[in-house]
Design a protein around this motif. Structure first.
Motif: not given
Length: 310
Positions: A148-153, A183-188
């Protein structure tokens, strides 16, 4: 006209659920460009939640009810709602009123900007210290194990586009974990700030046991990093054991009068034995989950569908 489907897992919410539905109805009257329906999934709640859902379905044509045969957990309830939903956008929120349904437009507007999924961000969470600690541990776990991106809550209040939901419901194994599927489907993915309210009544159904099971499910269902960590620890332990053995031999050669230590030997045996058992247990957990999945153990079992055409 686009459609929004709301998915709400329900447990011990016979008194709070009508307020949540009323808030959704009130907000959607100001968003007339969208159609909407609501899916209420009763996770075998021991109180009168099911009767509340029946009453809401009877008084609203756009509310659907799903009743589980036993308690399968929040993530299984979400999967059932997602699988039955058909909206262009799907919004998941809690049944206790802490997630503000009247701010859903913030999530939808962000999806309209081009993001695939949007999570609500709370500046001040009205949870107990234990739940806040659990959220921090879960955040660390998803960052290190799931990438998970660190900035994503991450929160329980989120919205996703149809194609993301379609990919999520393809997962049919016995241990669903929603953020892992997203997260498996998208990172947008984006965050939007929303308020977080105090619980109207009752207490959270998440005990330490349930939270630990949720964390463990998260990193064993969607990551092999624990196995790699176990491999690295095994290599480090083996190297440490070899160096200690070499040191013992050299010390004995230099000074033959040095007694061989029974306590140090037992300490080493206990340490390495514990490491081996820990790693075997981790491997066994993965194998057990594979076995359960191969036996087609269901994510959930539906006893009844309310206000839904077969």
């Amino acid at each position: 006209m686009k459609k929004i489907s709301f998915v709400i897992p329900c447990y011990r919410s016979e008194h709070t659920l009508p307020h949540v539905i009323a808030e959704i109805d009130g907000k959607m009257k100001t968003m007339e460009q969208y159609q909407y329906d609501i899916f209420l999934v009763n996770d075998c709640s021991p109180d009168g939640t099911l009767e509340t859902i029946r009453g809401l379905c009877a008084s609203h044509d756009n509310i659907r009810g799903i009743d589980f045969a036993k308690n399968f957990g929040q993530h299984a309830a979400l999967m059932a709602g997602l699988r039955h939903s058909d909206g262009d956008y799907v919004v998941c929120l809690d049944d206790d009123g802490q997630t503000p349904a009247d701010q859903v437009d913030r999530l939808i507007d962000k999806l309209e900007e081009g993001y695939d999924a949007v999570y609500a961000r709370y500046d001040h969470k009205q949870h107990s210290a234990f739940r806040n600690l659990g959220s921090k541990v879960n955040e660390r776990m998803t960052r290190s194990m799931l990438g998970k991106p660190a900035e994503l809550y991450i929160s329980s209040y989120f919205a996703a586009k149809r194609f993301v939901v379609e990919d999520m419901v393809r997962y049919e194994n016995s241990f669903p974990y929603i953020i892992g599927l997203v997260l498996r489907a998208t990172r947008n993915i984006a965050n939007v700030p929303v308020d977080h309210r105090e619980r109207e009544e009752g207490a959270s159904g998440y005990t330490f046991k349930k939270l630990f099971a949720l964390w463990f499910n998260g990193f064993t269902a969607f990551s092999v990093k624990p196995l790699r960590i176990a491999t690295a620890l095994g290599g480090i332990s083996a190297g440490a054991g070899f160096l200690y053995g070499f040191y013992t031999v050299v010390k004995r050669l230099i000074n033959p009068a040095v007694p061989m230590g029974f306590s140090s030997l037992m300490s080493a045996l206990v340490f390495f034995g514990g490491m081996i058992m820990l790693m075997l247990g981790l491997i066994g957990e993965y194998i057990g989950r594979i076995y359960i999945s191969l036996n087609n153990s269901p994510q959930y079992v539906i006893r009844e569908k309310i206000n839904m055409e077969e």
